[in-house]
Design a protein around this motif. Sequence first.
Motif, short mmCIF file in Angstrom:
data_model
loop_
_atom_site.label_atom_id
_atom_site.label_comp_id
_atom_site.label_asym_id
_atom_site.label_seq_id
_atom_site.Cartn_x
_atom_site.Cartn_y
_atom_site.Cartn_z
N LEU A 25 0.86 -1.18 0.00
CA LEU A 25 0.00 0.00 0.00
C LEU A 25 0.89 1.23 0.00
N GLU A 26 0.70 2.10 -0.99
CA GLU A 26 1.53 3.30 -1.07
C GLU A 26 0.69 4.48 -1.51
N SER A 27 0.89 5.60 -0.85
CA SER A 27 0.22 6.83 -1.28
C SER A 27 1.20 7.66 -2.11
N ARG A 28 0.65 8.33 -3.13
CA ARG A 28 1.44 9.17 -4.01
C ARG A 28 0.66 10.44 -4.32
N PRO A 29 1.34 11.55 -4.58
CA PRO A 29 0.63 12.76 -4.95
C PRO A 29 -0.18 12.57 -6.23
N SER A 30 -1.40 13.10 -6.22
CA SER A 30 -2.22 13.08 -7.43
C SER A 30 -1.59 14.01 -8.47
N LYS A 31 -1.65 13.61 -9.71
CA LYS A 31 -1.12 14.47 -10.78
C LYS A 31 -2.15 15.49 -11.23
N LYS A 32 -3.37 15.40 -10.67
CA LYS A 32 -4.45 16.29 -11.10
C LYS A 32 -4.60 17.51 -10.19
N VAL A 33 -4.53 17.28 -8.87
CA VAL A 33 -4.78 18.35 -7.89
C VAL A 33 -3.63 18.36 -6.88
N PRO A 34 -2.95 19.50 -6.67
CA PRO A 34 -1.88 19.54 -5.68
C PRO A 34 -2.38 19.17 -4.28
N TRP A 35 -1.58 18.37 -3.58
CA TRP A 35 -1.79 17.98 -2.19
C TRP A 35 -2.97 17.02 -2.00
N ILE A 36 -3.46 16.47 -3.08
CA ILE A 36 -4.41 15.36 -3.01
C ILE A 36 -3.63 14.08 -3.34
N TYR A 37 -3.94 12.99 -2.63
CA TYR A 37 -3.14 11.78 -2.77
C TYR A 37 -3.97 10.62 -3.32
N VAL A 38 -3.28 9.77 -4.07
CA VAL A 38 -3.86 8.56 -4.62
C VAL A 38 -3.16 7.36 -3.98
N PHE A 39 -3.69 6.17 -4.22
CA PHE A 39 -3.14 4.98 -3.59
C PHE A 39 -2.84 3.90 -4.63
N TYR A 40 -1.71 3.27 -4.43
CA TYR A 40 -1.36 2.08 -5.19
C TYR A 40 -1.46 0.89 -4.22
N VAL A 41 -2.21 -0.12 -4.62
CA VAL A 41 -2.50 -1.26 -3.75
C VAL A 41 -2.19 -2.56 -4.50
N ASP A 42 -1.46 -3.46 -3.85
CA ASP A 42 -1.30 -4.83 -4.33
C ASP A 42 -1.94 -5.75 -3.29
N PHE A 43 -2.64 -6.77 -3.74
CA PHE A 43 -3.21 -7.73 -2.80
C PHE A 43 -3.21 -9.12 -3.39
N TYR A 44 -3.31 -10.10 -2.49
CA TYR A 44 -3.39 -11.49 -2.91
C TYR A 44 -4.83 -11.82 -3.26
N ASN A 45 -5.03 -12.40 -4.41
CA ASN A 45 -6.38 -12.76 -4.83
C ASN A 45 -6.96 -13.87 -3.96
N SER A 46 -8.28 -13.87 -3.86
CA SER A 46 -9.00 -14.92 -3.16
C SER A 46 -10.36 -15.10 -3.83
N SER A 47 -11.14 -15.99 -3.31
CA SER A 47 -12.49 -16.20 -3.86
C SER A 47 -13.37 -14.97 -3.69
N GLU A 48 -12.94 -14.03 -2.84
CA GLU A 48 -13.74 -12.83 -2.58
C GLU A 48 -13.26 -11.61 -3.36
N THR A 49 -12.29 -11.79 -4.25
CA THR A 49 -11.75 -10.64 -4.97
C THR A 49 -12.82 -9.88 -5.74
N GLN A 50 -13.62 -10.58 -6.52
CA GLN A 50 -14.63 -9.91 -7.33
C GLN A 50 -15.66 -9.19 -6.45
N SER A 51 -16.05 -9.81 -5.35
CA SER A 51 -17.01 -9.16 -4.44
C SER A 51 -16.43 -7.89 -3.85
#
Length: 281
Positions: A233-259
């Motif tokens: 999980l990592e936050s990064r500055p948004s390229k659209k609005v100064p001082w707004i942040y976006v998130f990059y997320v990696d996760f392990y898939n499971s049977s509940e991923t789609q839900s």
Amino acid sequence: MMLPQGCSRIITLGPQGTFSDLAAQRVLLPSVSCHYVRTFAEALLEASERQDTVAVVPIENSVAGTVVPVQDALVRWSLRILGESNVSVRYGLLANVVLENAETLFAHPQAFEQTSDFQAHHLPEARPVFTDSNIDSGVRFLKEVDQPGFSGAAIVPLSFAEQNPDYLKQSDIQDYPNNTTRFLVVGSSQPEFAFDFGRTKTSMFIESSEDRAGLLYDLLSVFNRFHINLCRLESRPSKKVPWIYVFYVDFYNSSETQSCLDALSSSQFQFQILGSYDSLD
């Protein structure tokens, strides 16, 4: 298989012998050719423009962290992650003088970050000269080594250093012995492509138009509700609005991923799936 149907070219950081090349060779097939470029941006741009081409690029180092330009390019150029591979990173030091007297240090920026402790202790006078790749560091050192008045060193892959024993001063100069870089295989995104959540991992880019207390808590609560195990999980500055942040997320898939993704779709968060993929390791 990490290479999509119709792939005939792999693009990666050159020249031959870089850690990127090592990662590329792990997915190379007899019917596929490997081509080298000088920057990660060149590799990613070409992969985004050609459906017969993938790029092999570093995304994260276990010591130095995220390779930010690569991460940002995944979203900017709508690239799709096809797979990942971990490569052990070991460095050696070439020099033509006693280390304390070295005035010039050829190093790729990432190698420079990953060997900072060694530099502080042994190369107090060396001025860094940043190079296009770790192999380029060695090539530039060898070109300069016989020039009158040159007192220098180079941080290179250990395999390259061992090929030049006359100048090898120190092996395994990385700050941490478990130094590892995670590489991605990426290709162009195709609108009709369906992600396979039976793969090991999924990577996402998540943003919100809101900026308020509890925003991150709300996001994590969705993953927690479906017992999704986040591995990054990592936050990064948004390229659209100064001082707004976006998130990059990696996760392990499971049977509940789609839900889980369905729940995110009906929330205040907007997201882009960057890939669902397996690892070679």
